[in-house]
Design an enzyme around this catalytic site. Structure first.
Site, mmCIF file in Angstrom:
data_model
loop_
_atom_site.group_PDB
_atom_site.id
_atom_site.type_symbol
_atom_site.label_atom_id
_atom_site.label_comp_id
_atom_site.label_asym_id
_atom_site.label_seq_id
_atom_site.Cartn_x
_atom_site.Cartn_y
_atom_site.Cartn_z
ATOM 1 N N HIS A 265 0.835 -1.197 0.000
ATOM 2 C CA HIS A 265 0.000 0.000 0.000
ATOM 3 C C HIS A 265 0.882 1.264 0.000
ATOM 4 C CE1 HIS A 265 -3.631 2.367 1.153
ATOM 5 N NE2 HIS A 265 -2.723 3.149 1.692
ATOM 6 N N GLU A 266 1.807 1.328 0.933
ATOM 7 C CA GLU A 266 2.660 2.526 1.016
ATOM 8 C C GLU A 266 3.539 2.641 -0.235
ATOM 9 O OE1 GLU A 266 1.774 4.669 3.049
ATOM 10 O OE2 GLU A 266 0.573 3.354 4.322
ATOM 11 N N GLU A 295 -4.816 7.818 -2.882
ATOM 12 C CA GLU A 295 -5.277 6.556 -2.317
ATOM 13 C C GLU A 295 -5.583 5.534 -3.415
ATOM 14 O OE1 GLU A 295 -5.587 4.547 1.230
ATOM 15 O OE2 GLU A 295 -4.773 6.516 0.761
#
Ligand code: ZN
Length: 505
Positions: A265-266, A295
């Site tokens: 995700h990061e 996002e």
């Protein structure tokens, strides 16, 4: 440093560069605070950060910046040129920055600091009443800020627009309205058809090996470690610019999937940072569109890519090499099922990609009615529990697992939650378009080839910086305005027809 040039575009860019250097230094101090600052340094750090923030603000709202901006506006550049985009977006930021009086900014900063501490105590004690007066004041300040910015009639719109340019209450209401029932039904159908979870499937995964694997996977999808790092922090995050992108994650020996998917995700956020045009980093042309688009990048790599069968066709054997003992009795299908497990959980951050959006709708509903004046802060816990039952499908056992679970409201972060679900919608829409535009995309993943997807995202999203608003960039990239259908199609395909997915690999 100050230029004698007569070109106002160059003069403005030099002013913005100074602001950028101050702000990015502030970002680095913040990273350090979350990654390696000893407890004793907290007070010094808060003074250092306050001074840098003040200098950055002063530099931005200075006469020199205003004069360069006005001079650039007077040249009346062609509307879609870089000069016009820099002028238009800097004007927007500049006006918003000068409309807030120093008195207001100081009071808000001080209050939010107290409010954050009140929230951490209230959460530990499961005592909403002690936090309520702080939250009431946060709301008043948020309304006052919106009023100062010209949004006194629709204050919530201001906060939505701050996170995602061009997004307002009406748009979110329509999208979430379309999504809610189909998503609830889908979650119900998946929960019914799922095999029961084995709580002992993942035990004793050495943290060093997890870290090795996280680096290997994030580098393979394209994160450039010559221009970035991965460190550990309590809450994973990504900060920095494209030449120095800082990812953080956390590792639990008995929950290796949490660490791995947090890292992916990061890294998705990090790939966006590294893809923004570096030569324009100090100007709006080198900035992200907003939270929802940011996002969308992290969710796309975490979910659409990272949870796919094709991804695990390639990474499965490597994962087993890292954890031969731990995975000896876990067949491939059980591993993939665990990666794609859906469950009802009262905690937003522990939720899967299907039910997560229901948690966001709950928060949007509450924020909207708080700002409307139709809900009083003292009634918030009861309303949270009632809506939690009807939207998420369960009632939290206490306020710690309910209304007190998120940091956002304690720090004045109203209007932030919708970005998460908007990000999921954008990710699914990009994914659908990318699969059409790049035939054999997933066959490539199965061979460890992730470059084509990253190049496509660079071209359609990253290189535009903040030139377009949220809905505009989605329309440009996918040929259609933002909609809910691609997310529903993606979730149905992945969770209700896994065999169709399997046949492709
Ligand atoms: Zn994120």
């Amino acid at each position: 440093m100050t230029a004698n040039t007569s070109d106002p575009h160059i003069r403005l860019r030099e002013r913005l560069r100074r602001v950028y250097l101050l702000r990015s230094s502030l970002g680095l101090l913040d990273w350090d605070q979350q990654v390696s600052l000893p407890e004793g340094g907290a007070e010094l750090r808060s003074e250092q950060s306050a001074l840098l923030a003040e200098l950055a603000h002063q530099t931005f709202v200075s006469n020199e910046t205003r004069e360069a901006l006005e001079a650039l506006e007077e040249t009346d550049p062609a509307p879609t040129s870089d000069r016009a985009v820099v002028a238009r977006l800097t004007r927007r930021d500049y006006d918003r920055a000068v409309r807030l009086p120093a008195r207001f900014v100081r009071e808000k900063t001080e209050h939010l600091n107290r409010s954050y501490h009140a929230w951490t105590r209230a959460r530990a004690d499961d005592d909403f009443a002690s936090f309520a007066p702080f939250l009431e004041r946060n709301l008043e300040l948020a309304r006052e800020e919106a009023g100062l910015q010209g949004y006194s009639k629709n204050p919530y719109d201001y906060h939505l627009d701050q996170h995602d340019p061009g997004i307002d209450t009406e748009k979110v209401t329509v999208l979430f309205g379309e999504l809610r029932e189909p998503l609830r039904e889908l979650a119900g159908a998946i929960l019914e058809s799922q095999e029961p979870a084995d709580p002992d499937l993942f035990r004793g995964f050495p943290v060093e090996r997890q870290e090795q694997f996280a680096r290997l996977a994030t580098a393979k999808i394209g994160f450039d470690y010559k221009r970035g790092r991965l460190d550990r922090s309590v809450h994973p995050f990504c900060s920095g610019d494209g030449r120095d992108t800082r990812l953080t994650t956390r590792f639990f020996p008995d929950n290796p999937l949490d660490s791995l998917f947090s890292s992916l995700h990061e890294a998705g956020h990090g790939l966006y940072c590294q893809g923004l045009p570096i030569e324009d980093c100090a100007t709006p042309l080198g900035e992200a569109v907003g939270m929802a688009v940011h996002e969308s990048q992290s969710r796309l790599w975490e979910n659409q890519v990272g949870r796919s069968r094709a991804f695990w066709t390639y990474f499965g054997p490597l994962y087993r090499e890292h954890f031969p003992e731990q995975l000896r009795h876990v067949p491939d299908d059980a591993l993939l099922a665990a990666i794609n497990r859906v469950s009802r959980n009262p905690i937003r951050v522990d939720s899967d990609e299907v039910t997560y959006n229901l948690h966001i709708m709950l928060r949007f509903e509450l924020e909207r009615t708080l700002f409307d004046g139709n809900l009083a802060v003292r009634d918030l816990p009861g309303e949270w529990n009632r809506l939690s039952q009807s939207i998420v499908g369960l009632e939290p056992a206490n306020d710690r697992e309910g209304v007190l679970q998120d940091i956002h409201w304690s720090s004045g972060g109203f209007g932030y939650f919708p970005s998460y679900t908007l990000g999921n919608l954008i990710a699914a829409q990009l994914w659908e378009t990318a699969r059409e535009a790049l035939p054999g995309l997933e066959d490539g993943f199965a061979r460890g080839e992730f470059g084509p997807l990253l190049e496509w995202l660079l071209k359609t999203i990253h290189r535009h910086g903040r030139r377009f608003e949220t809905d505009e960039i989605v329309t440009l990239a996918t040929g259609r305005p933002l909609s809910t259908a691609p997310l529903l199609r993606y979730l149905r395909e992945r969770y209700l027809a896994p065999h169709a997915d399997r046949a492709k690999v």
